[in-house]
Design a protein around this motif. Structure first.
Motif, mmCIF file in Angstrom:
data_model
loop_
_atom_site.group_PDB
_atom_site.id
_atom_site.type_symbol
_atom_site.label_atom_id
_atom_site.label_comp_id
_atom_site.label_asym_id
_atom_site.label_seq_id
_atom_site.Cartn_x
_atom_site.Cartn_y
_atom_site.Cartn_z
ATOM 1 N N GLU A 1 1.217 -2.685 4.645
ATOM 2 C CA GLU A 1 1.122 -1.360 5.246
ATOM 3 C C GLU A 1 2.464 -0.641 5.230
ATOM 4 O OE1 GLU A 1 0.012 2.050 6.865
ATOM 5 O OE2 GLU A 1 -1.353 0.500 6.138
ATOM 6 N N THR B 1 -1.741 1.187 12.769
ATOM 7 C CA THR B 1 -2.611 1.558 11.645
ATOM 8 C C THR B 1 -3.624 0.461 11.361
ATOM 9 O OG1 THR B 1 -0.892 2.932 10.628
ATOM 10 C CG2 THR B 1 -2.666 2.169 9.200
ATOM 11 N N LEU B 2 -3.175 -0.793 11.370
ATOM 12 C CA LEU B 2 -4.085 -1.918 11.138
ATOM 13 C C LEU B 2 -5.151 -1.999 12.221
ATOM 14 C CD1 LEU B 2 -1.644 -4.773 10.006
ATOM 15 C CD2 LEU B 2 -2.945 -3.180 8.576
ATOM 16 N N GLU B 3 -4.791 -1.655 13.441
ATOM 17 C CA GLU B 3 -5.770 -1.644 14.534
ATOM 18 C C GLU B 3 -6.800 -0.537 14.322
ATOM 19 O OE1 GLU B 3 -3.436 -1.233 18.050
ATOM 20 O OE2 GLU B 3 -2.736 -3.301 18.047
ATOM 21 N N SER B 4 -6.347 0.628 13.898
ATOM 22 C CA SER B 4 -7.253 1.770 13.757
ATOM 23 C C SER B 4 -8.153 1.659 12.534
ATOM 24 C CB SER B 4 -6.453 3.080 13.698
ATOM 25 O OG SER B 4 -5.620 3.107 12.546
ATOM 26 N N ASN B 5 -7.678 1.011 11.467
ATOM 27 C CA ASN B 5 -8.512 0.934 10.259
ATOM 28 C C ASN B 5 -9.374 -0.326 10.193
ATOM 29 O OD1 ASN B 5 -6.891 -1.188 9.280
ATOM 30 N ND2 ASN B 5 -5.682 0.136 7.942
ATOM 31 N N GLY B 6 -9.306 -1.169 11.232
ATOM 32 C CA GLY B 6 -10.169 -2.335 11.314
ATOM 33 C C GLY B 6 -9.602 -3.613 10.719
ATOM 34 N N THR B 7 -8.461 -3.536 10.037
ATOM 35 C CA THR B 7 -7.871 -4.729 9.412
ATOM 36 C C THR B 7 -7.484 -5.765 10.452
ATOM 37 O OG1 THR B 7 -7.030 -3.398 7.574
ATOM 38 C CG2 THR B 7 -6.019 -5.559 7.905
ATOM 39 N N TYR B 8 -6.902 -5.295 11.544
ATOM 40 C CA TYR B 8 -6.453 -6.199 12.613
ATOM 41 C C TYR B 8 -7.631 -6.987 13.176
ATOM 42 C CZ TYR B 8 -4.681 -7.459 17.300
ATOM 43 O OH TYR B 8 -4.334 -8.132 18.452
ATOM 44 N N LYS C 1 -10.489 -7.568 11.824
ATOM 45 C CA LYS C 1 -11.058 -8.426 10.788
ATOM 46 C C LYS C 1 -10.295 -9.735 10.692
ATOM 47 C CE LYS C 1 -12.323 -8.468 5.885
ATOM 48 N NZ LYS C 1 -12.313 -7.691 4.607
ATOM 49 N N SER D 1 0.847 -1.194 0.000
ATOM 50 C CA SER D 1 0.000 0.000 0.000
ATOM 51 C C SER D 1 0.881 1.241 0.000
ATOM 52 C CB SER D 1 -0.926 0.005 1.214
ATOM 53 O OG SER D 1 -0.168 -0.020 2.408
#
Length: 280
Positions: free
Chosen positions: A81, A257-264, A266, A30
């Protein structure tokens, strides 16, 4: 605890050579790379040490021989990321730290518990918990609420030599000390067989790692549910060579970042590990 998964129905974990590499089906990076050599070994690539003797749901080989699991998905997401492509370097679990120290990979993601003796030789970025859980039949009523006196007098199944076995023995002693019936502790080293007995009502509960129970509930169709929260938890972390602050900090930032954008979340939900989130 790894021995518990040896009897996984429908899965044949492949015995690979002592060190091999797999980097297929990675998500596209990304944006531009956020980190480069010498902080990583190869420009554009994050080499991740992973065990070829791992277990579901963290990291294992599916029926097609593909490396899959929660840590695999998370490793790919972290690499993406950071603007990198993930490349998994596989070795025996006992060799993952020496493999990192030999500079054959950049980071370890291999169900590696964060322990003081390991923190002396590597730096960690915690990304998930491991713990013990209790499963009961989903379609049957149960008053079991966790590792407490609701287990007194209950028939449970554990595997020999596991944390679940020792904790059950400790709780059983507490039961009898309080004048309550002891826990009827039974032993079977095959998780799939034990869970079938739970579903059939032959035993009241099965104790195993919380991640294993989540795997069976989400990936195999087992009609089970977790009783209470995971207990006896310990953090699992991404390990980098001691002193590689640039890579350590980049991984920590990518995870945030993964935690804040929901990827983690998911990824954890996909593998039945939501209760083991480090972000709770």
């Amino acid at each position: 605890m790894r021995a518990l998964i040896a009897g996984l129905a429908g899965f044949a974990v492949l015995a690979l050579a002592s060190c091999s590499s797999s980097g297929s089906s990675d998500p596209a990076p990304s944006g531009p790379a956020k980190i480069a050599p010498p902080a990583i070994l190869q420009a554009g690539t994050l080499k991740i040490c992973a065990p070829n003797d791992g277990t579901p749901p963290n990291v294992y080989h599916n029926e097609s021989g593909e490396l899959v699991g929660a840590e695999v998905d998370l490793g790919k997401a972290l690499a993406s990321e950071m603007g990198l492509k993930a490349d998994f370097v596989q070795s025996a679990f006992a060799a993952v730290i020496p493999t990192l120290q030999a500079k054959q990979c950049d980071v370890i993601m291999a169900q590696l518990y964060i322990k003081p003796e390991r923190e002396q030789v590597v730096d960690f970025v915690p990304y998930v918990y491991s713990g013990t859980g209790i499963s009961v039949a989903r379609d049957k009523q149960s008053d079991i609420t966790g590792m407490n006196d609701t287990l007194c007098g209950k028939k449970v199944m554990v595997a020999v030599g596991t944390t679940a076995e020792s904790l059950s023995q400790e709780q059983s002693a507490k039961c009898t000390a309080e004048g309550k019936p002891a826990i009827d502790i039974n032993r079977n080293n095959h998780a799939d067989v034990s869970l079938q007995q739970v579903q059939n009502g032959q035993v009241d509960a099965y104790l195993d790692t919380a991640e294993t129970l989540g795997y069976y509930a989400t990936k195999t169709g087992a009609k089970i549910r977790t009783a209470g929260e995971p207990f006896g938890t310990i953090k699992i972390g991404a390990a980098t060579i001691k002193g590689n602050k640039e890579l350590h900090d980049a991984l920590a930032a990518a995870l945030a970042t993964l935690e804040s954008n929901g990827t983690y979340n998911k990824i954890l939900e996909e593998w039945g590990m939501t209760d083991l989130s480090i972000a709770k």
